[in-house]
Design an enzyme around this catalytic site. Sequence first.
Site, PDB file in Angstrom:
ATOM      1  CB  ILE A 140      38.863  37.563  29.128  1.00 45.73           C
ATOM      2  CG1 ILE A 140      39.596  36.906  29.941  1.00 45.73           C
ATOM      3  CG2 ILE A 140      38.970  37.248  27.654  1.00 45.73           C
ATOM      4  CD1 ILE A 140      40.906  37.103  29.973  1.00 45.73           C
ATOM      5  CD  GLU A 168      49.661  39.481  22.144  1.00 49.04           C
ATOM      6  OE1 GLU A 168      49.913  38.393  21.628  1.00 49.04           O
ATOM      7  OE2 GLU A 168      49.708  39.939  23.388  1.00 49.04           O
ATOM      8  N   GLY A 190      35.547  73.238  32.955  1.00 54.64           N
ATOM      9  CA  GLY A 190      34.736  72.199  33.543  1.00 54.64           C
ATOM     10  C   GLY A 190      34.118  71.458  32.510  1.00 54.64           C
ATOM     11  CB  THR A 249      44.865  38.322  32.905  1.00 56.81           C
ATOM     12  OG1 THR A 249      45.643  38.808  32.094  1.00 56.81           O
ATOM     13  CG2 THR A 249      44.919  38.653  34.068  1.00 56.81           C
TER      14      THR A 249
END
Length: 379
Positions: free
Chosen positions: A157, A244, A342, A126
Site C-alpha cells: 500500500i 488511475e 558503466g 491489494t
Amino acid sequence: MLDPEVAEELAMFRESTRRFIEREITPHAARWRKDGSVDRDLWRKAGEAGLLLAGIPAEYGGAGGNFRHEAVIIDELAQANFADFGSPLHSAIVAPYILHYGTEEQRQTWLPKLATGALIGAIAMTEPGAGSDLQGVRTTAKPDGNGYLINGQKVFITNGQLANFILVVAKTDPALKGKGISLMVIETDAVEGFRRGRNLEKVGFKAQDTSELFFDDVRVPASNLLGSEPNRGFIQLMEQLPQERLIIAVQAVGAMEAAIQVTTEYVKERKAFGKTIFDFQNTRFKLAEAATEARIGRVFVDFCIEELVAGRLDVVTAAMSKWWTTQKQCEVVDECLQLFGGYGYMAEYPISTMWTDARVQKIYGGTNEIMKELISRSL
Ligand SMILES: Cc1cc2nc3c(=O)[nH]c(=O)nc-3n(C[C@H](O)[C@H](O)[C@H](O)COP(=O)(O)OP(=O)(O)OC[C@H]3O[C@@H](n4cnc5c(N)ncnc54)[C@H](O)[C@@H]3O)c2cc1C
C-alpha cells in the site's frame, strides 16, 4: 489544442509546480531515498502551495482545477525524477472517491483536511492473496451495532507508513462475492486495532513508503462507509480505474522525456574514439527512436487527458494508454541507460533511478497483462 487562456493558466501552474519541486523536493531526494520515505512535512508544504487536491472544487478546500492540473503535477514530478512522492495517489485517486461517492457530510469533513495535508490518503485494495483478481479480497467489514467491524490484511500500500486516511476495500456481504464489496474509510488516528507492517524494501521508488497494513477488529461508525449504501464498491472502483491508469501513463511519458533529456546531455559530453558518444550513428538513431516514442506517448496521453476532462475516457482507451506508455518507458529508459555505459549503473547518476523506478509501472494500477485482457474484450 487547448483554449489559449487555459493553456496560459496551465503554463503558469506548471512553472509554480516546478519551482516548488526544485525548492522543496530535489534538495532532499537523496536523503528520502535512504530514509525510505519523504518527510511528513512535505505533505503540509505541498498543501500550503496548493499542490494537493488541485482538481477538487474550492468549496471542499481543493484548488478548483481539474485533471489537467493533476496531470501537470504528475508530469513535473516525473520530469524531476521524483515520482516517489505519493501525492498523485492522494489527490487524483483517493480524493475523487470522496468527491464522487461520498455524502455531502463526508465531503465537507474529509476533503478540506486532505487538501491541507492534515490527512494523508492511501487506498488499500491489494492483499497477499488478491491482486489482479480484486473480487477475491478477504478483508471484511461486518455490520456491528451502529457501525462496522473491519478485519483483514493489505499489502503493497502506497503511502502506507504516513497515511492516516485509508480507503479500505472490504467485503460488507461476502456471500455476494464481488458484488458485496464496499469502500470503508479508516482514519487511523481515531481507531484501535489498526497496525502498520514493514515499510517494504523495493527495487525502485525508494522514497515511497509502501507497506503492509493489518486490521484486527477495527471498529468504525456507519458514517465511515463511503456513500450512503453498502455493496457499491466494485462499481465505484471500476468507474475510477480509467483515471488511475491515466495517472500512470502521464507519469510514464514524463519519465521517458526526462530520460531522453539527461541522456542527450551526457552523450554530447562523453567521448570515445576521438568523438562524442552522440557522434556515433547508433547513439543518434537510438535517441531518435526514443524521442519519437515519447512524442507518440505525449500526443496520446494529451488526447486521453482531454477525453477524461470531457467525461469520455473509456476503460479500453485508458488501458491502452497504461500498457503502451509503461512498456515504452521501460524500453526507452533501458536504451538510455545503455548509452551511459558503466556510469548508467551507478546510483549517483539519475538514469539509474529512472531505470529502477520504471519497472513497477508495468505492474501496479492493474498489470499490463490485465490491460491487454480488457482491451481484447473490446475486439
Ligand atoms: C510499488 C507498488 C505500489 C503499489 N501500490 C498499491 C496501492 O497503493 N494500493 C493497492 O491496493 N495496491 C498497490 N499495489 C499492488 C498492485 O496493484 C498489485 O501488485 C498488482 O495489481 C498485481 O497484483 P499481484 O501483485 O497480486 O500479482 P498477481 O495478480 O498475482 O499477478 C501475477 C502475474 O500474473 C499475471 N496475471 C494475473 N491474472 C492474469 C490474467 N487474468 N491474465 C493474464 N495474466 C494474469 C499478472 O499480470 C502478473 O504478471 C502496489 C504494488 C507495488 C509493487
